[in-house]
Design an enzyme around this catalytic site. Structure first.
Site, PDB file in Angstrom:
ATOM      1  N   TYR A  62       0.975  -1.220  -0.148  1.00 15.29           N
ATOM      2  CA  TYR A  62      -0.001   0.218  -0.333  1.00 15.29           C
ATOM      3  C   TYR A  62       1.209   0.806   0.354  1.00 15.29           C
ATOM      4  O   TYR A  62       1.799   1.131   0.650  1.00 15.29           O
ATOM      5  CB  TYR A  62      -0.857   0.044   1.184  1.00 15.29           C
TER       6      TYR A  62
HETATM    7  N1  NAP Z   1      -7.520  -8.023   0.480  1.00 15.98           N
HETATM    8  C1  NAP Z   1      -7.308  -7.306  -0.818  1.00 15.98           C
HETATM    9  O1  NAP Z   1      -6.844  -7.983  -1.852  1.00 15.98           O
HETATM   10  C2  NAP Z   1      -8.477  -6.122  -0.655  1.00 15.98           C
HETATM   11  C3  NAP Z   1      -8.524  -4.886  -1.544  1.00 15.98           C
HETATM   12  C4  NAP Z   1      -9.654  -3.973  -1.422  1.00 15.98           C
HETATM   13  C5  NAP Z   1      -9.456  -3.044  -0.122  1.00 15.98           C
HETATM   14  N2  NAP Z   1      -8.649  -4.490   0.959  1.00 15.98           N
HETATM   15  C6  NAP Z   1      -9.112  -3.467   2.194  1.00 15.98           C
HETATM   16  O2  NAP Z   1     -10.461  -3.331   2.535  1.00 15.98           O
HETATM   17  C7  NAP Z   1     -10.079  -2.148   2.893  1.00 15.98           C
HETATM   18  C8  NAP Z   1     -11.708  -1.577   2.863  1.00 15.98           C
HETATM   19  O3  NAP Z   1     -12.046  -2.005   1.261  1.00 15.98           O
HETATM   20  P1  NAP Z   1     -12.174  -0.213  -0.142  1.00 15.98           P
HETATM   21  O4  NAP Z   1     -11.320   1.177   1.045  1.00 15.98           O
HETATM   22  O5  NAP Z   1     -11.273   0.086  -0.665  1.00 15.98           O
HETATM   23  O6  NAP Z   1     -13.151   0.157  -0.203  1.00 15.98           O
HETATM   24  P2  NAP Z   1     -14.722   0.365   0.864  1.00 15.98           P
HETATM   25  O7  NAP Z   1     -14.605   0.641   2.779  1.00 15.98           O
HETATM   26  O8  NAP Z   1     -15.800   0.301   0.559  1.00 15.98           O
HETATM   27  O9  NAP Z   1     -14.745   2.353   0.837  1.00 15.98           O
HETATM   28  C9  NAP Z   1     -13.670   3.903   1.232  1.00 15.98           C
HETATM   29  C10 NAP Z   1     -14.618   4.913   0.294  1.00 15.98           C
HETATM   30  O10 NAP Z   1     -15.215   4.934   0.903  1.00 15.98           O
HETATM   31  C11 NAP Z   1     -16.151   6.475   1.174  1.00 15.98           C
HETATM   32  N3  NAP Z   1     -16.647   6.058   2.776  1.00 15.98           N
HETATM   33  C12 NAP Z   1     -15.742   5.322   3.410  1.00 15.98           C
HETATM   34  N4  NAP Z   1     -16.788   5.754   4.820  1.00 15.98           N
HETATM   35  C13 NAP Z   1     -17.522   6.770   3.748  1.00 15.98           C
HETATM   36  C14 NAP Z   1     -19.170   7.152   4.317  1.00 15.98           C
HETATM   37  N5  NAP Z   1     -19.702   6.802   6.055  1.00 15.98           N
HETATM   38  N6  NAP Z   1     -19.468   8.185   3.885  1.00 15.98           N
HETATM   39  C15 NAP Z   1     -19.007   8.364   2.369  1.00 15.98           C
HETATM   40  N7  NAP Z   1     -18.436   7.557   1.669  1.00 15.98           N
HETATM   41  C16 NAP Z   1     -17.672   7.241   2.518  1.00 15.98           C
HETATM   42  C17 NAP Z   1     -14.278   6.563   0.845  1.00 15.98           C
HETATM   43  O11 NAP Z   1     -13.479   7.334  -0.013  1.00 15.98           O
HETATM   44  P3  NAP Z   1     -14.073   8.735  -1.196  1.00 15.98           P
HETATM   45  O12 NAP Z   1     -14.216   9.970   0.215  1.00 15.98           O
HETATM   46  O13 NAP Z   1     -13.509   9.260  -2.048  1.00 15.98           O
HETATM   47  O14 NAP Z   1     -15.242   8.463  -1.584  1.00 15.98           O
HETATM   48  C18 NAP Z   1     -13.467   5.518   1.507  1.00 15.98           C
HETATM   49  O15 NAP Z   1     -12.668   5.682   1.286  1.00 15.98           O
HETATM   50  C19 NAP Z   1      -9.581  -1.141   1.907  1.00 15.98           C
HETATM   51  O16 NAP Z   1      -9.204   0.465   2.531  1.00 15.98           O
HETATM   52  C20 NAP Z   1      -8.032  -2.541   2.686  1.00 15.98           C
HETATM   53  O17 NAP Z   1      -7.553  -2.008   3.875  1.00 15.98           O
HETATM   54  C21 NAP Z   1      -8.009  -5.264   0.488  1.00 15.98           C
END
Ligand code: NAP
Length: 332
Positions: A62
């Site tokens: 990351y």
């Molecule tokens: N194992 C893997 O291959 C893998 C792959 C992907 C992710 N992950 C892990 O999973 C975690 C979470 O997934 P993700 O970050 O991909 O996506 P997510 O949790 O589905 O979406 C996060 C994004 O949504 C927006 N957000 C979050 N809460 C909000 C709210 N209450 N109101 C409005 N907007 C909000 C923010 O972006 P904006 O403000 O820019 O809209 C935030 O960065 C990652 O951080 C990572 O640690 C793992």
């Protein structure tokens, strides 16, 4: 290299109902990170821990460009600075990438030491970020052995996997079982817009059988399930905007149902979407870039959708003709 302190075994890990993802912390390309966000991110961290959201997910891959490793170093900085009642429950889970140059079991030990150095503290849970089964199956054995070595040598409290499907998991599970090493968790992309790991692959049954906790990554479908991105309105730039333009027209049944339940419950769409993951037996790890987002997300805790609401959401999923694309490394 920091010396990793010997750690207590897996039963000392108490996983919370929800965790926090930190992919965005240090990622300019997809998430628009800039270092002036750090004060806000420390406040996000503090809020989460105060609210019992003590599991943080990061990865050694990351951080984009020269910010590579930034997510781990920020997380370590925040954890080391945190003072509060839940201080001793903080659980930092990193994902060690299956880079092509990591070929030996010792390369996993070295990778974990490098992560600990960036964190300036022990890694609590080390996970293999992805399976190499789809493109270099011969590489994976050594990496899994190295993961088990980390646990056996008490360099971590627990180990986990990421993007493994049930067939692959069944194949590699004996490697751990025969050494008496528990797999604490497995993370897959899971949300109302990514039900594939459960409905198509059947990952839940196999994890239940093996006593592995499931983590839902991208539980808000990168932000779509918050309802703030809509057709004809401003979308994020770059890849996320491109993806959202494809997805949004097909996912209205889900967003409409989320909205109706959220209104009735006096919750937000994000809270309902995260609560649905919890009700399905997953630990969601939503990413948050601001304290307002983190506050909203922790509002998914302390209540539960009822059976009728879950059914309504499940029906909406089957009426939608779009789902998120799966991670290319996800195995069957
Ligand atoms: N194992 C893997 O291959 C893998 C792959 C992907 C992710 N992950 C892990 O999973 C975690 C979470 O997934 P993700 O970050 O991909 O996506 P997510 O949790 O589905 O979406 C996060 C994004 O949504 C927006 N957000 C979050 N809460 C909000 C709210 N209450 N109101 C409005 N907007 C909000 C923010 O972006 P904006 O403000 O820019 O809209 C935030 O960065 C990652 O951080 C990572 O640690 C793992």
């Amino acid at each position: 290299m920091v010396e990793i302190q010997s750690q207590t075994p897996a039963d000392a890990i108490a996983l919370p109902e929800m965790g926090c993802g930190t992919w965005a912390w240090g990622n300019r390309l997809l998430w628009g990170y800039t270092p002036d966000m750090d004060v806000q991110l420390q406040a996000v961290f503090n809020h989460c821990v105060d609210q019992g959201v003590t599991l943080f997910d990061t990865g050694d891959s990351y951080g984009t460009g020269r910010l590579n490793g930034r997510s781990e170093s920020l997380l370590g900085e925040f954890a080391n600075a945190y003072k509060g009642t839940n201080e001793h429950k903080i659980c930092l889970a990193t994902k060690l990438a299956a880079y092509p140059w990591r070929l030996t079991r010792n390369s996993m030990v070295k990778a974990c030491q490098a992560s600990a150095a960036r964190l300036s503290r022990n890694v609590d849970i080390a996970q293999l970020h992805w399976s190499t089964a789809n493109y270099a199956p011969w590489q994976e054995g050594a990496l899994l052995d190295g993961l088990a070595d980390l646990y056996e040598r008490r360099l971590v409290k627990g180990i986990g996997l990421s993007n493994f499907g049930p067939r692959r998991l069944q194949k590699i599970y004996p490697k751990f079982r025969d050494r008496g090493i528990p797999i604490t968790l497995l993370q897959v992309q899971y949300s109302l817009l990514s039900t594939y790991p459960v409905t198509e692959l059947g990952i839940k049954d196999v994890c239940d059988e093996f006593g592995i906790r499931l983590i839902a990554y991208s539980p808000l479908a990168l932000g779509i399930l918050t309802g703030k991105y809509q057709v004809g309105k401003k979308l994020p730039s770059g890849l996320r905007g491109f993806l959202f333009r494809q997805l949004l027209p097909g996912v209205q049944p889900i967003l409409n149902t989320l909205m109706a339940i959220a209104r009735y419950r006096e919750k937000t769409l994000a809270q309902v979407a995260l609560n649905w993951c919890i009700c399905k037996g997953f630990i969601p790890i939503p990413g948050a870039k601001t304290v307002a987002q983190a506050q909203q997300n922790t509002g998914a805790l302390g209540w539960r959708l009822d059976g009728g609401e879950i059914l309504e959401l499940d029906n909406a999923v089957s009426q939608s003709d779009k789902q998120m694309v799966q991670n290319i490394f996800q195995t069957r």
